[in-house]
Design an enzyme around this catalytic site. Structure first.
Site, PDB file in Angstrom:
ATOM      1  N   GLU A 107       0.822  -1.210   0.000  1.00 34.15           N
ATOM      2  CA  GLU A 107       0.000   0.000   0.000  1.00 34.15           C
ATOM      3  C   GLU A 107       0.858   1.263   0.000  1.00 34.15           C
ATOM      4  O   GLU A 107       0.527   2.241  -0.647  1.00 34.15           O
ATOM      5  CB  GLU A 107      -0.958   0.012   1.200  1.00 34.15           C
ATOM      6  CG  GLU A 107      -2.114  -0.981   1.071  1.00 34.15           C
ATOM      7  CD  GLU A 107      -3.001  -0.721  -0.145  1.00 34.15           C
ATOM      8  OE1 GLU A 107      -3.027   0.413  -0.639  1.00 34.15           O
ATOM      9  OE2 GLU A 107      -3.659  -1.663  -0.605  1.00 34.15           O
ATOM     10  N   CYS A 151     -13.137   0.571 -15.062  1.00 32.03           N
ATOM     11  CA  CYS A 151     -13.733   1.892 -14.891  1.00 32.03           C
ATOM     12  C   CYS A 151     -12.617   2.941 -14.895  1.00 32.03           C
ATOM     13  O   CYS A 151     -12.406   3.664 -13.937  1.00 32.03           O
ATOM     14  CB  CYS A 151     -14.531   1.921 -13.588  1.00 32.03           C
ATOM     15  SG  CYS A 151     -15.676   3.289 -13.457  1.00 32.03           S
ATOM     16  N   CYS A 158     -17.083   0.082 -20.321  1.00 30.73           N
ATOM     17  CA  CYS A 158     -18.389  -0.256 -19.735  1.00 30.73           C
ATOM     18  C   CYS A 158     -18.912  -1.604 -20.236  1.00 30.73           C
ATOM     19  O   CYS A 158     -19.647  -2.299 -19.526  1.00 30.73           O
ATOM     20  CB  CYS A 158     -19.400   0.849 -20.020  1.00 30.73           C
ATOM     21  SG  CYS A 158     -18.954   2.429 -19.254  1.00 30.73           S
ATOM     22  N   CYS A 168     -18.070  -4.204 -17.843  1.00 26.69           N
ATOM     23  CA  CYS A 168     -18.290  -3.874 -16.431  1.00 26.69           C
ATOM     24  C   CYS A 168     -19.468  -4.635 -15.833  1.00 26.69           C
ATOM     25  O   CYS A 168     -20.567  -4.653 -16.401  1.00 26.69           O
ATOM     26  CB  CYS A 168     -18.521  -2.376 -16.278  1.00 26.69           C
ATOM     27  SG  CYS A 168     -18.751  -1.882 -14.559  1.00 26.69           S
ATOM     28  N   CYS A 221     -25.276   1.256 -13.160  1.00 23.57           N
ATOM     29  CA  CYS A 221     -24.411   2.415 -12.960  1.00 23.57           C
ATOM     30  C   CYS A 221     -25.132   3.671 -13.448  1.00 23.57           C
ATOM     31  O   CYS A 221     -25.446   3.798 -14.634  1.00 23.57           O
ATOM     32  CB  CYS A 221     -23.102   2.218 -13.722  1.00 23.57           C
ATOM     33  SG  CYS A 221     -22.036   3.668 -13.742  1.00 23.57           S
TER      34      CYS A 221
END
Length: 381
Positions: free
Chosen positions: A51, A211, A218, A221, A227
């Site tokens: 991270e 995205c 899309c 997706c 959405c």
DNA sequence: AAACCGGGGAG
DNA sequence: CTCCCAGGTTT
């Protein structure tokens, strides 16, 4: 802030979660910091290091650094015990070296205050240097499956699109709303295989793979049917445009000062508290916008209590970082009182840190990108 | 070459 | 709340 409070409906949330988690199960990438198939959860230390490296740096760039770093420092204890120069050398190329120094400092805290076991308490975690709200939420959700939200570049965009929030994500009220949304979307901690950690990773993975900021895919997706941005045809315009950064042009100077052998160059480790602390650098003037090399040489010379005489231009390096557009002019130069600076390699002292180093020696020292670019040009000249 | 992307922390 | 930190990728 006008927006459709669709995310306040629990049926909508759970339908979306199911689609997202199903998609993640089949499409997630195999990344070195993710749990191996025989593990229930990934090692918090590994998640933490990943991270920190992933802050402002993309996955593909991070992977080789991550593997090298974990190879050398497989545990918090080994990192805490590491020599700072070695640690910085392994980080060199990832940039933003404060991340590395904070990670190192935090590893020492984990060893001293938590006996080398990464804490699972939010207050403890967010108190560690280099860990803010996002990183604490990411580590605790991914490694401990705690129900904590995350919000970063990918999820800001993904969440904004899900609910067709048209405002710019950097506005404070918008960001507050997105944090609330992030929290509301989280699944319960059980079953763990579809818990908060999986959800957070899935949302980020969707942002990274599908995205995307421009030209979102899309058609691939899992959320496309629900959405709000997509339904309204706004997927290209959400999130709203962030105010443009005003770039600042700067001219900076670096000087190559060789010793009598012409094979060693003057460098020093940058002191604590300054930019690039712990990295090595050539004499460099970076303050203000000095247009003239002689002025820069005079100012730097005053700092070194010696006179610097620029000889000729060696290279000009263009470099862009945050809001700055920097033109770094590199000159060969002579120094008046080289005698006092003509140190042997073992003469280093914090008071007078300047030393002459060979190119081979410079290769082994941690440097900033521009410092390294100067060194490479020296090698090839 | 310019535009874009972007967490944490200090003040 | 604003600015800084001291780079890489995409267009």
């Amino acid at each position: 802030m006008p927006h459709d409070p669709v995310w306040q409906q629990s049926a909508w949330r759970s339908r979306l979660r199911k689609r997202l988690l199903d998609w993640f199960g089949e499409n997630q990438r195999d990344l070195p910091w993710r749990a191996k198939s025989d593990e229930l959860r990934p090692d918090p230390y590994r998640v933490w290091v990943s991270e920190i490296m992933l802050q402002q740096t993309q996955v593909a760039t991070v992977i080789p650094y991550y593997e090298r770093f974990l190879d050398r420092f497989p545990t918090v204890t080994s990192l805490a015990a590491a020599d700072e120069q070695t640690m910085l050398s392994l980080w060199e190329g990832l940039g933003y070296y404060r991340r590395a120094r904070s990670l190192h400092a935090a590893a020492k805290v984990v060893c001293e205050k938590h006996q080398g076991t990464f804490p699972d308490d939010y207050t403890d975690v967010i108190g560690l240097p280099g860990i803010g709200r996002y990183t604490a939420g990411a580590i605790l959700s991914i490694a401990f499956n705690q129900k904590l939200p995350i919000l970063e570049g990918n999820t800001q965009r993904v969440f904004s699109r899900w609910v067709a929030l048209r405002a710019a994500v950097n506005e404070k009220p918008v960001s507050n709303l997105l944090w609330q949304l992030a929290e509301a979307m989280l699944p319960p901690a059980k079953p763990q295989a579809r818990g908060p950690g999986q959800f957070n990773q899935a949302a980020m993975e969707l942002g990274a793979l599908v995205c995307t900021p421009r030209s979102p895919r899309c058609d691939l997706c899992p959320i496309r049917g629900m959405c709000k941005a997509r339904i309204a045809g706004l997927e290209q315009t959400i999130p709203g445009k962030v105010k443009q950064i005003e770039y600042e042009k700067r001219i900076e100077y670096a000087f190559l000062i060789a010793d009598r052998s012409r094979k060693r160059f003057l460098v020093r480790p940058i002191p604590e508290g300054q930019r690039w602390a712990g990295l090595w650098d050539f004499p460099r003037w970076t303050r203000g916008d000095v247009q003239d090399v002689d002025v820069a040489a005079a100012k730097l010379g005053a700092q070194l209590s010696s006179e610097i005489a620029p000889l000729k231009s060696f290279a000009t390096i263009k470099h862009a970082v945050t809001k700055y557009r920097i033109e770094l002019k590199v000159y060969t130069a002579n120094i008046a009182s080289a005698g006092s600076l003509n140190k042997k390699a073992n003469d280093w002292s914090p008071v007078d840190p300047w030393r002459f180093m060979t190119l081979t020696e410079l290769n082994g020292l941690p440097m900033s990108v521009t410092g390294r670019r100067i060194t490479k040009k020296l090698i090839h000249s």
